[in-house]
Motif scaffolding. Sequence first.
Motif, PDB file in Angstrom:
ATOM      1  N   ALA A  66       0.818  -1.213   0.000  1.00  0.00           N
ATOM      2  CA  ALA A  66       0.000   0.000   0.000  1.00  0.00           C
ATOM      3  C   ALA A  66       0.853   1.264   0.000  1.00  0.00           C
ATOM      4  CB  ALA A  66      -0.934  -0.008   1.212  1.00  0.00           C
ATOM      5  N   THR A  67       1.960   1.235   0.724  1.00  0.00           N
ATOM      6  CA  THR A  67       2.824   2.412   0.826  1.00  0.00           C
ATOM      7  C   THR A  67       3.518   2.719  -0.490  1.00  0.00           C
ATOM      8  OG1 THR A  67       3.205   1.998   3.182  1.00  0.00           O
ATOM      9  CG2 THR A  67       4.778   3.428   2.059  1.00  0.00           C
ATOM     10  N   ARG A  68       3.971   1.662  -1.180  1.00  0.00           N
ATOM     11  CA  ARG A  68       4.695   1.883  -2.435  1.00  0.00           C
ATOM     12  C   ARG A  68       3.824   2.492  -3.520  1.00  0.00           C
ATOM     13  NH1 ARG A  68       9.303  -1.257  -3.192  1.00  0.00           N
ATOM     14  NH2 ARG A  68       9.441  -0.196  -5.208  1.00  0.00           N
ATOM     15  N   GLN A  69       2.529   2.150  -3.520  1.00  0.00           N
ATOM     16  CA  GLN A  69       1.586   2.707  -4.506  1.00  0.00           C
ATOM     17  C   GLN A  69       2.150   2.638  -5.931  1.00  0.00           C
ATOM     18  OE1 GLN A  69      -1.853   4.381  -3.877  1.00  0.00           O
ATOM     19  NE2 GLN A  69      -1.376   2.604  -2.590  1.00  0.00           N
ATOM     20  N   LEU A  70       2.571   1.441  -6.323  1.00  0.00           N
ATOM     21  CA  LEU A  70       3.171   1.275  -7.646  1.00  0.00           C
ATOM     22  C   LEU A  70       2.185   1.524  -8.777  1.00  0.00           C
ATOM     23  CD1 LEU A  70       5.266  -1.931  -6.853  1.00  0.00           C
ATOM     24  CD2 LEU A  70       6.129   0.390  -7.183  1.00  0.00           C
ATOM     25  N   GLY A  71       0.891   1.405  -8.474  1.00  0.00           N
ATOM     26  CA  GLY A  71      -0.113   1.627  -9.513  1.00  0.00           C
ATOM     27  C   GLY A  71      -0.758   2.991  -9.449  1.00  0.00           C
ATOM     28  N   ALA A  72      -0.175   3.914  -8.698  1.00  0.00           N
ATOM     29  CA  ALA A  72      -0.760   5.246  -8.561  1.00  0.00           C
ATOM     30  C   ALA A  72      -0.951   5.889  -9.934  1.00  0.00           C
ATOM     31  CB  ALA A  72       0.122   6.121  -7.682  1.00  0.00           C
ATOM     32  N   GLU A  73      -2.137   6.439 -10.126  1.00  0.00           N
ATOM     33  CA  GLU A  73      -2.509   7.105 -11.383  1.00  0.00           C
ATOM     34  C   GLU A  73      -2.511   6.147 -12.575  1.00  0.00           C
ATOM     35  OE1 GLU A  73      -0.224  10.608 -12.009  1.00  0.00           O
ATOM     36  OE2 GLU A  73      -0.645  11.453 -10.036  1.00  0.00           O
ATOM     37  N   SER A  74      -2.617   4.848 -12.295  1.00  0.00           N
ATOM     38  CA  SER A  74      -2.698   3.846 -13.362  1.00  0.00           C
ATOM     39  C   SER A  74      -4.002   3.071 -13.212  1.00  0.00           C
ATOM     40  CB  SER A  74      -1.516   2.871 -13.290  1.00  0.00           C
ATOM     41  OG  SER A  74      -0.296   3.544 -13.502  1.00  0.00           O
ATOM     42  N   ARG A  75      -4.425   2.488 -14.328  1.00  0.00           N
ATOM     43  CA  ARG A  75      -5.673   1.725 -14.326  1.00  0.00           C
ATOM     44  C   ARG A  75      -5.398   0.285 -14.724  1.00  0.00           C
ATOM     45  NH1 ARG A  75      -8.797   4.499 -18.666  1.00  0.00           N
ATOM     46  NH2 ARG A  75      -6.665   4.796 -19.407  1.00  0.00           N
ATOM     47  N   ALA A  76      -6.208  -0.597 -14.167  1.00  0.00           N
ATOM     48  CA  ALA A  76      -6.058  -2.023 -14.476  1.00  0.00           C
ATOM     49  C   ALA A  76      -7.426  -2.634 -14.739  1.00  0.00           C
ATOM     50  CB  ALA A  76      -5.373  -2.754 -13.330  1.00  0.00           C
ATOM     51  N   LEU A  77      -7.481  -3.455 -15.765  1.00  0.00           N
ATOM     52  CA  LEU A  77      -8.678  -4.214 -16.103  1.00  0.00           C
ATOM     53  C   LEU A  77      -8.423  -5.680 -15.784  1.00  0.00           C
ATOM     54  CD1 LEU A  77     -11.470  -4.596 -17.592  1.00  0.00           C
ATOM     55  CD2 LEU A  77     -10.124  -4.847 -19.704  1.00  0.00           C
ATOM     56  N   ILE A  78      -9.317  -6.301 -15.028  1.00  0.00           N
ATOM     57  CA  ILE A  78      -9.192  -7.730 -14.735  1.00  0.00           C
ATOM     58  C   ILE A  78     -10.325  -8.454 -15.442  1.00  0.00           C
ATOM     59  CG2 ILE A  78      -9.061  -9.527 -12.978  1.00  0.00           C
ATOM     60  CD1 ILE A  78      -8.501  -6.211 -11.604  1.00  0.00           C
ATOM     61  N   ILE A  79      -9.991  -9.152 -16.508  1.00  0.00           N
ATOM     62  CA  ILE A  79     -10.989  -9.909 -17.265  1.00  0.00           C
ATOM     63  C   ILE A  79     -11.164 -11.265 -16.585  1.00  0.00           C
ATOM     64  CG2 ILE A  79     -11.598 -10.884 -19.509  1.00  0.00           C
ATOM     65  CD1 ILE A  79      -9.808  -8.799 -20.821  1.00  0.00           C
TER      66      ILE A  79
END
Length: 368
Positions: free
Chosen positions: A93-106
Motif C-alpha cells: 500500500a505504501t509503495r503505490q506502484l499503480g498510482a494514477e494507473s488503471r487495471a482491467l481484470i478480465i
Amino acid sequence: MTEHDLRSLRAQLADLDSQIIHLAAQRRALSIEIGKIKQTMERPSRDFAQESAVLKRANQVGSSLGLSSKFTEELILHLIRSSLTVQERDRVATRQLGAESRALIIGGSGRMGTWFAHFLESAGFDIVIADPNTPPDGLPHITDWRDIPLDMELIIVAAPIRTSAKILSDLALRKPSGCVVDISSVKTPLKPGFDALRAAGVAVASIHPMFGPDVALLSGRHVMVIDLGSSEATDLVCTLFEPTMAKLVPVELDEHDRLMAQVLGLSHALNIAFFTALKQGGQDATNLSRLSSSTFDAQLGIAAGVSAENPHLYFEIQALNAYGPSAIQALNDAVAKIRECIESQDETTFVEIMAAGHSYLQALQSQP
C-alpha cells in the motif's frame, strides 16, 4: 470442588484469553511500526536470523514454564506470520506502484481474479472487473470488456484456461496500449494468443501464481514468470510483486507445462484417485474417521482440500496440458508396480521402492 469453583476458574480462563488477545493486538501494532522502519531503511520484511532468535528465546521461556517446544514454536510462528502479513500489506500500500494507473481484470469475479483485484487496488491501481458474473465486495464492474476502450496500463486475464486462450487472441485484434498478463495454470492452449499479441505489437507476459485465493501472506510462495519477449510487461509484473515476499521464478514457456504436469497434474490426480478409491471401497465414512491413523488423516486432509476445488478448473489442468498424459501414465505404472510386488509377495522390490522414494524425497526437501 463445587459449581461455584468451576464458574470461578472459567472466569479466570476468560480473563486470560482476553489478555492474550490484547497482547497479540499490541504485538501486531508494534510489527506495523517495525515494518515502517524497515521500509525507511530499505530492508526486506522478513529477517530469518531475527525469527530464529525469537523462536529460541520463546522456547527457553516456554521450557521453563513446562510448555512443549512444538506448542511454543507453533504459537510464535503463527504470531510471526500475522505480523509479516500486516507488514507486507502495508509495504504494498505504501509503495503505490499503480498510482494514477488503471487495471482491467478480465474474469475478475472468479476467486483468483478477485485476489488480483484487491492486490492491485492496494497497490494504487484504479481497477475495473470485466465478467458476466457480479464480483464480490462491490468492486467496480462491467459485464463485457469488449464494450470499453482498452487504454488502461494493465490488463490481467484471469478467466478459465480455454476462455483465456480466446480472450488473448481477441485482445490482439484490439491492440491494447497497456501490458497484457495472464495467470493461467496451463500455458499450452494460450500459445496462439501469445503469438497474436506479439505480432500485434502488444506488450505481453505470462505468470502463474503458485498459491490459491485464500493466501494472505506471500512469504514462501512462488510466482512463475514467463518472459514472452516484452521487457516492459515482464518488468511490470516483477515490479508489482517486488514489495511482497513472494519468490519470482523465471521459467520458459514450454518448461512451465512440463513442470505443472508433475506439480499440479500428478498431485491432483493422486488425490482424486485416493478419494475415489476410498468411496468405492464401500467403508462407512463414520467408521473410517473413528479408526483413522496419522498418515490417513494427513492424506485425507489434502484430498478433502482438492475435492473442494473447482472441478472444471481441475479438469482443464489435466486435459489441456500436453505433458499431462505422461504424468498420469507414471502414476499408473507406479500403482501397477506396487500391486505386482504385493501379488507376487516380492518384499525385496517393495522395500527398494520405498528406500528409493525416501532418498529422492530427502534430496527434494533439502533444496533451498
